[in-house]
Design a protein around this motif. Sequence first.
Motif, PDB file in Angstrom:
ATOM      1  N   ALA A 339       0.589  -1.421  -0.038  1.00 56.10           N
ATOM      2  CA  ALA A 339       0.078   0.341  -0.205  1.00 56.10           C
ATOM      3  C   ALA A 339       1.009   1.585  -0.280  1.00 56.10           C
ATOM      4  CB  ALA A 339      -1.174  -0.335   1.193  1.00 56.10           C
ATOM      5  N   TYR A 340       0.240   2.549  -0.650  1.00 59.21           N
ATOM      6  CA  TYR A 340       1.061   3.289  -0.602  1.00 59.21           C
ATOM      7  C   TYR A 340       1.281   4.456   0.412  1.00 59.21           C
ATOM      8  CZ  TYR A 340       2.103   3.282  -6.452  1.00 59.21           C
ATOM      9  OH  TYR A 340       2.391   2.652  -6.862  1.00 59.21           O
ATOM     10  N   GLU A 341       0.394   3.639   1.325  1.00 56.44           N
ATOM     11  CA  GLU A 341      -0.173   4.643   2.816  1.00 56.44           C
ATOM     12  C   GLU A 341       0.323   3.952   3.907  1.00 56.44           C
ATOM     13  OE1 GLU A 341       1.543   7.588   3.199  1.00 56.44           O
ATOM     14  OE2 GLU A 341       1.522   8.425   1.753  1.00 56.44           O
ATOM     15  N   ALA A 344      -3.934   2.189   4.467  1.00 56.12           N
ATOM     16  CA  ALA A 344      -4.202   2.096   3.775  1.00 56.12           C
ATOM     17  C   ALA A 344      -4.846   0.860   2.723  1.00 56.12           C
ATOM     18  CB  ALA A 344      -3.721   3.524   2.228  1.00 56.12           C
ATOM     19  N   ARG A 345      -5.683   1.123   2.223  1.00 57.88           N
ATOM     20  CA  ARG A 345      -6.271  -0.311   0.462  1.00 57.88           C
ATOM     21  C   ARG A 345      -4.947  -0.453   0.090  1.00 57.88           C
ATOM     22  NH1 ARG A 345      -8.035  -1.135  -4.433  1.00 57.88           N
ATOM     23  NH2 ARG A 345      -7.359   1.414  -4.961  1.00 57.88           N
ATOM     24  N   PRO A 346      -4.669  -1.999  -0.146  1.00 57.91           N
ATOM     25  CA  PRO A 346      -3.411  -2.058  -0.677  1.00 57.91           C
ATOM     26  C   PRO A 346      -3.732  -1.994  -1.603  1.00 57.91           C
ATOM     27  CG  PRO A 346      -4.672  -3.817   0.324  1.00 57.91           C
ATOM     28  CD  PRO A 346      -5.293  -2.994   1.186  1.00 57.91           C
ATOM     29  N   VAL A 347      -2.682  -1.552  -2.360  1.00 59.51           N
ATOM     30  CA  VAL A 347      -2.711  -1.712  -4.369  1.00 59.51           C
ATOM     31  C   VAL A 347      -2.159  -2.268  -5.050  1.00 59.51           C
ATOM     32  CG1 VAL A 347      -1.349  -0.539  -6.628  1.00 59.51           C
ATOM     33  CG2 VAL A 347      -2.402   0.784  -4.666  1.00 59.51           C
ATOM     34  N   LEU A 348      -1.556  -3.956  -4.035  1.00 60.85           N
ATOM     35  CA  LEU A 348      -0.762  -4.937  -4.530  1.00 60.85           C
ATOM     36  C   LEU A 348      -1.632  -5.737  -3.841  1.00 60.85           C
ATOM     37  CD1 LEU A 348       2.578  -4.830  -6.267  1.00 60.85           C
ATOM     38  CD2 LEU A 348      -0.133  -4.714  -7.739  1.00 60.85           C
ATOM     39  N   GLY A 365      -5.297  -5.002 -17.140  1.00 60.07           N
ATOM     40  CA  GLY A 365      -5.863  -4.597 -16.584  1.00 60.07           C
ATOM     41  C   GLY A 365      -6.761  -3.306 -16.697  1.00 60.07           C
ATOM     42  N   PRO A 366      -8.105  -2.888 -15.836  1.00 61.89           N
ATOM     43  CA  PRO A 366      -8.446  -1.524 -16.324  1.00 61.89           C
ATOM     44  C   PRO A 366      -7.774  -0.482 -15.484  1.00 61.89           C
ATOM     45  CG  PRO A 366      -9.193  -3.673 -14.525  1.00 61.89           C
ATOM     46  CD  PRO A 366      -8.323  -4.276 -15.107  1.00 61.89           C
ATOM     47  N   SER A 367      -7.629   0.539 -15.353  1.00 60.02           N
ATOM     48  CA  SER A 367      -7.005   1.823 -14.371  1.00 60.02           C
ATOM     49  C   SER A 367      -7.173   1.616 -13.747  1.00 60.02           C
ATOM     50  CB  SER A 367      -7.511   2.808 -15.559  1.00 60.02           C
ATOM     51  OG  SER A 367      -7.095   4.526 -15.181  1.00 60.02           O
ATOM     52  N   GLY A 368      -6.250   1.712 -13.192  1.00 61.30           N
ATOM     53  CA  GLY A 368      -5.729   1.733 -11.439  1.00 61.30           C
ATOM     54  C   GLY A 368      -5.854   0.337 -11.063  1.00 61.30           C
ATOM     55  N   SER A 369      -5.949  -1.185 -11.464  1.00 62.51           N
ATOM     56  CA  SER A 369      -5.635  -1.890 -10.736  1.00 62.51           C
ATOM     57  C   SER A 369      -4.802  -2.426 -10.768  1.00 62.51           C
ATOM     58  CB  SER A 369      -6.345  -3.133 -11.988  1.00 62.51           C
ATOM     59  OG  SER A 369      -4.945  -3.042 -13.117  1.00 62.51           O
ATOM     60  N   GLY A 370      -3.481  -1.604 -10.312  1.00 58.33           N
ATOM     61  CA  GLY A 370      -1.740  -1.651  -9.981  1.00 58.33           C
ATOM     62  C   GLY A 370      -1.255  -2.074 -10.888  1.00 58.33           C
ATOM     63  N   LYS A 371      -1.178  -2.215 -12.284  1.00 61.39           N
ATOM     64  CA  LYS A 371      -0.616  -2.865 -12.901  1.00 61.39           C
ATOM     65  C   LYS A 371       1.148  -1.949 -12.780  1.00 61.39           C
ATOM     66  CE  LYS A 371      -2.787  -1.319 -16.346  1.00 61.39           C
ATOM     67  NZ  LYS A 371      -4.019  -0.544 -15.859  1.00 61.39           N
ATOM     68  N   THR A 372       1.205  -0.314 -12.885  1.00 60.24           N
ATOM     69  CA  THR A 372       2.718   0.189 -13.056  1.00 60.24           C
ATOM     70  C   THR A 372       3.131   0.038 -11.791  1.00 60.24           C
ATOM     71  OG1 THR A 372       1.858   2.042 -14.216  1.00 60.24           O
ATOM     72  CG2 THR A 372       3.680   2.521 -13.124  1.00 60.24           C
ATOM     73  N   THR A 373       2.128  -0.048 -10.388  1.00 60.58           N
ATOM     74  CA  THR A 373       2.847  -0.455  -9.190  1.00 60.58           C
ATOM     75  C   THR A 373       3.223  -1.556  -9.452  1.00 60.58           C
ATOM     76  OG1 THR A 373       1.360   0.811  -8.327  1.00 60.58           O
ATOM     77  CG2 THR A 373       2.194  -0.556  -6.783  1.00 60.58           C
ATOM     78  N   LEU A 374       2.817  -2.838  -9.838  1.00 56.18           N
ATOM     79  CA  LEU A 374       3.553  -4.126  -9.767  1.00 56.18           C
ATOM     80  C   LEU A 374       4.998  -4.063 -10.477  1.00 56.18           C
ATOM     81  CD1 LEU A 374       2.126  -7.496 -10.215  1.00 56.18           C
ATOM     82  CD2 LEU A 374       3.348  -6.522 -12.221  1.00 56.18           C
ATOM     83  N   ALA A 524       0.919  -3.903 -20.498  1.00 54.96           N
ATOM     84  CA  ALA A 524       1.152  -3.211 -22.101  1.00 54.96           C
ATOM     85  C   ALA A 524      -0.520  -2.957 -22.780  1.00 54.96           C
ATOM     86  CB  ALA A 524       0.499  -4.633 -22.249  1.00 54.96           C
ATOM     87  N   HIS A 525      -0.093  -1.604 -23.661  1.00 59.39           N
ATOM     88  CA  HIS A 525      -1.286  -1.225 -24.191  1.00 59.39           C
ATOM     89  C   HIS A 525      -2.014  -1.487 -25.416  1.00 59.39           C
ATOM     90  CE1 HIS A 525      -1.757   1.072 -20.356  1.00 59.39           C
ATOM     91  NE2 HIS A 525      -0.506   1.640 -20.164  1.00 59.39           N
ATOM     92  N   ARG A 526      -0.426  -1.967 -25.876  1.00 57.08           N
ATOM     93  CA  ARG A 526      -0.928  -2.444 -27.648  1.00 57.08           C
ATOM     94  C   ARG A 526      -0.915  -4.239 -27.582  1.00 57.08           C
ATOM     95  NH1 ARG A 526       3.013  -1.431 -30.767  1.00 57.08           N
ATOM     96  NH2 ARG A 526       4.287  -2.803 -29.360  1.00 57.08           N
TER      97      ARG A 526
HETATM   98  N1  LIG Z   1       2.642   7.512  -5.614  1.00 59.41           N
HETATM   99  C1  LIG Z   1       1.169   7.403  -5.610  1.00 59.41           C
HETATM  100  N2  LIG Z   1       1.290   7.071  -4.546  1.00 59.41           N
HETATM  101  C2  LIG Z   1      -0.542   6.946  -4.066  1.00 59.41           C
HETATM  102  N3  LIG Z   1      -1.155   6.605  -4.520  1.00 59.41           N
HETATM  103  C3  LIG Z   1      -0.671   6.231  -5.772  1.00 59.41           C
HETATM  104  C4  LIG Z   1       0.270   6.197  -6.200  1.00 59.41           C
HETATM  105  N4  LIG Z   1       0.390   6.005  -7.222  1.00 59.41           N
HETATM  106  C5  LIG Z   1      -0.474   4.969  -7.955  1.00 59.41           C
HETATM  107  N5  LIG Z   1      -1.296   5.126  -6.828  1.00 59.41           N
HETATM  108  C6  LIG Z   1      -2.803   4.224  -7.073  1.00 59.41           C
HETATM  109  O1  LIG Z   1      -2.717   3.488  -6.666  1.00 59.41           O
HETATM  110  C7  LIG Z   1      -4.232   2.607  -7.608  1.00 59.41           C
HETATM  111  C8  LIG Z   1      -2.430   2.004  -8.494  1.00 59.41           C
HETATM  112  O2  LIG Z   1      -1.947   3.108  -9.529  1.00 59.41           O
HETATM  113  P1  LIG Z   1      -1.203   2.341 -10.894  1.00 59.41           P
HETATM  114  O3  LIG Z   1      -1.037   3.371 -11.406  1.00 59.41           O
HETATM  115  O4  LIG Z   1      -0.526   1.174 -10.286  1.00 59.41           O
HETATM  116  O5  LIG Z   1      -2.478   1.454 -11.578  1.00 59.41           O
HETATM  117  P2  LIG Z   1      -2.394   0.983 -12.902  1.00 59.41           P
HETATM  118  O6  LIG Z   1      -3.316  -0.507 -13.655  1.00 59.41           O
HETATM  119  O7  LIG Z   1      -1.518   1.201 -13.798  1.00 59.41           O
HETATM  120  O8  LIG Z   1      -3.549   2.123 -14.242  1.00 59.41           O
HETATM  121  P3  LIG Z   1      -3.075   2.929 -15.395  1.00 59.41           P
HETATM  122  O9  LIG Z   1      -3.391   1.924 -16.108  1.00 59.41           O
HETATM  123  O10 LIG Z   1      -4.347   4.402 -15.274  1.00 59.41           O
HETATM  124  O11 LIG Z   1      -1.631   3.511 -15.505  1.00 59.41           O
HETATM  125  C9  LIG Z   1      -4.248   4.170  -7.855  1.00 59.41           C
HETATM  126  O12 LIG Z   1      -5.761   3.182  -7.181  1.00 59.41           O
HETATM  127  C10 LIG Z   1      -3.311   4.997  -7.851  1.00 59.41           C
HETATM  128  O13 LIG Z   1      -4.539   5.280  -7.706  1.00 59.41           O
END
Ligand SMILES: Nc1ncnc2c1ncn2[C@@H]1O[C@H](COP(=O)(O)OP(=O)(O)OP(=O)(O)O)[C@@H](O)[C@H]1O
Length: 587
Positions: A339-341, A344-348, A365-374, A524-526
């Motif tokens: 979780a970022y904080e 807070a709700r876990p992002v992964l 995965g859908p926007s906000g599902s945690g791909k970039t975080t992963l 992946a977006h393509r």
């Molecule tokens: N630096 C950060 N601090 C706090 N919350 C964050 C941070 N980065 C991302 N989040 C939150 O974590 C969740 C997952 O974000 P993430 O960017 O990993 O999703 P994503 O699947 O890559 O989305 P997208 O496809 O829109 O880029 C989102 O709810 C986002 O608001």
Amino acid sequence: MIRQLFHVAGPALRRRLAVQLAVLLGYSVLQGVAFVLVVPVLRRLLAGDTDGVWPWAGALAGVALATAVAYYAQQMLAFQVALAASHRLYHRIGDHVSALPLGWFSGEQVGRLGQLASRGVPQVRSLLAHLLQPLCTAVVTPLTVVVAMAFLDWRLALATALGAPLMYLTYRWAVSTVARADEAVDTAAAEANERVVEFVRAQSVLRSTGSGERGRALLESALREQDAAGRRQSAAMAPGRTAFIAVVHLAVAAVVVVGAVLGLGGTVGVAELVALLVLVVRFSEPVSGMAELGGSLRSARNALARIDAVLAARPLPEPARPGPPPADASLELRDVRFAYEPGARPVLDGVSLRLPDRTTTAVVGPSGSGKTTLIRVLARFWDVDEGAVLLGGTDVRDIPADALMDHFSLVFQDVYLFDASIRENVRLGRPGATDAEVEEAARLARVDEIVARLPQGWDTPVGEGGTALSGGERQRVSLARALLKDAPVMLLDEATSSLDPANEAAIQQTLDALSGRRTLVVVAHRLQTVVGADRIVVLEEGRVAETGTHAELLARGGRYAEFWRERSRAQGWRLTPEPSVPVEAAP
Ligand SMILES: Nc1ncnc2c1ncn2[C@@H]1O[C@H](COP(=O)(O)OP(=O)(O)OP(=O)(O)O)[C@@H](O)[C@H]1O
């Protein structure tokens, strides 16, 4: 504030700062002693004791000379230390943030850092060069005179000293009344800055949508708020400042009255009285001037606190005993929660995955599902809260930070190009690379095609942030950088904005070239990246919903198949016919 100054100055500068303060203190004390020495000189002169006056006059001349030397020395030191401090602070902040985990660099932190560099450090420089001296002189010199006066006439010393606590308390109160208004002014200034930049940057959007007036209204409202905050600050400052100046004048009046009464009563000599009056006239102005200095001192103190906060940010812990070097470039997430904080709700949320060496994994995965975080936790942008991330079988926390980064090439959406030539921007991937190696990497990422179109070829400057290139071209330069680095794992966050066919083909070609040679993890977006991957990971709300190849997942008819249908209908996947890539028709 002085303690904070020593803290942020760091060990290299502490000694010079201590010398500056010692000389400044010495100057202020000498100035006070010179004042007091006027008393015995006057006494002897008024008593007609011409012989007795010479030793005192000599002492006065000696102290006056020492004061002048100390003044010169403290001025020179103030400028030297101020310059060295700003140089040092830029380096300290730079060195410190370069050791911070990549996850620290959010937009907010970067904005704050920019403010520190452009305003905070100059405020500290100004504190050292211009503010410490009047502050010290206004406090230490009168105190020295009071202490020395106590030896000559304790009643005068007491009368002079009695005002000090009252002045100090009024000053503290004046400072506290404006603290909140100061904060509002800082926030309003930052907001107005952002709005100005936004207004300039967003001109194309504002004009194309006919929202020019709306953009201007937002900017004007921010500027109005800045004005209002400034007015509120002036209003908040007025009572404290007036009270402080009134207290200083009252104290002066009290000293003059006590002196006059004692003088008339004949219990205090003319010499003491003259010295006292000179002191009062000479120092009432600088002491009341502290009210004016207050604003600059507060800004400098706030800047010190902000620098301190940046320096307090902790790098991720380095392993006490490093683990074995990674056996290969495979990656594994074991029941990872993040979780970022805290709280807070876990992002992964319990992600377990094995990504074998030299395979390509597409994360969808859908926007906000945690791909970039992963993909960012894979490169240890942050430490996970639970579970573990392993590279080649070794926990990433057991690999020293530098060694870990040697294993990764990162190509993210927010590609930053330096205001240098294309060649130099690519060379950043491996600074020791030869021109031939740079050009080979650039050719693989098809940057050579961009170069061929540009007037100065390889030496074309790309502008600050790479503004002279399109988004797709910037990502190609970034890919070339990553190829030049030649790290065993490449993490790629594909551009979400649609790319033109030339850029799309170039990126695909690079990924094809890397396939089987590197461990590739791509948000992946393509379509082509997704269907061409060895494995697709479908993320949903921070959990792995499905994994498999494109064909397997379509056949399963689960979340991916549904996702695929939706995307195909909405043309989210852009179908660019490319005979070499087996594109399955969407149902
Ligand atoms: N630096 C950060 N601090 C706090 N919350 C964050 C941070 N980065 C991302 N989040 C939150 O974590 C969740 C997952 O974000 P993430 O960017 O990993 O999703 P994503 O699947 O890559 O989305 P997208 O496809 O829109 O880029 C989102 O709810 C986002 O608001």
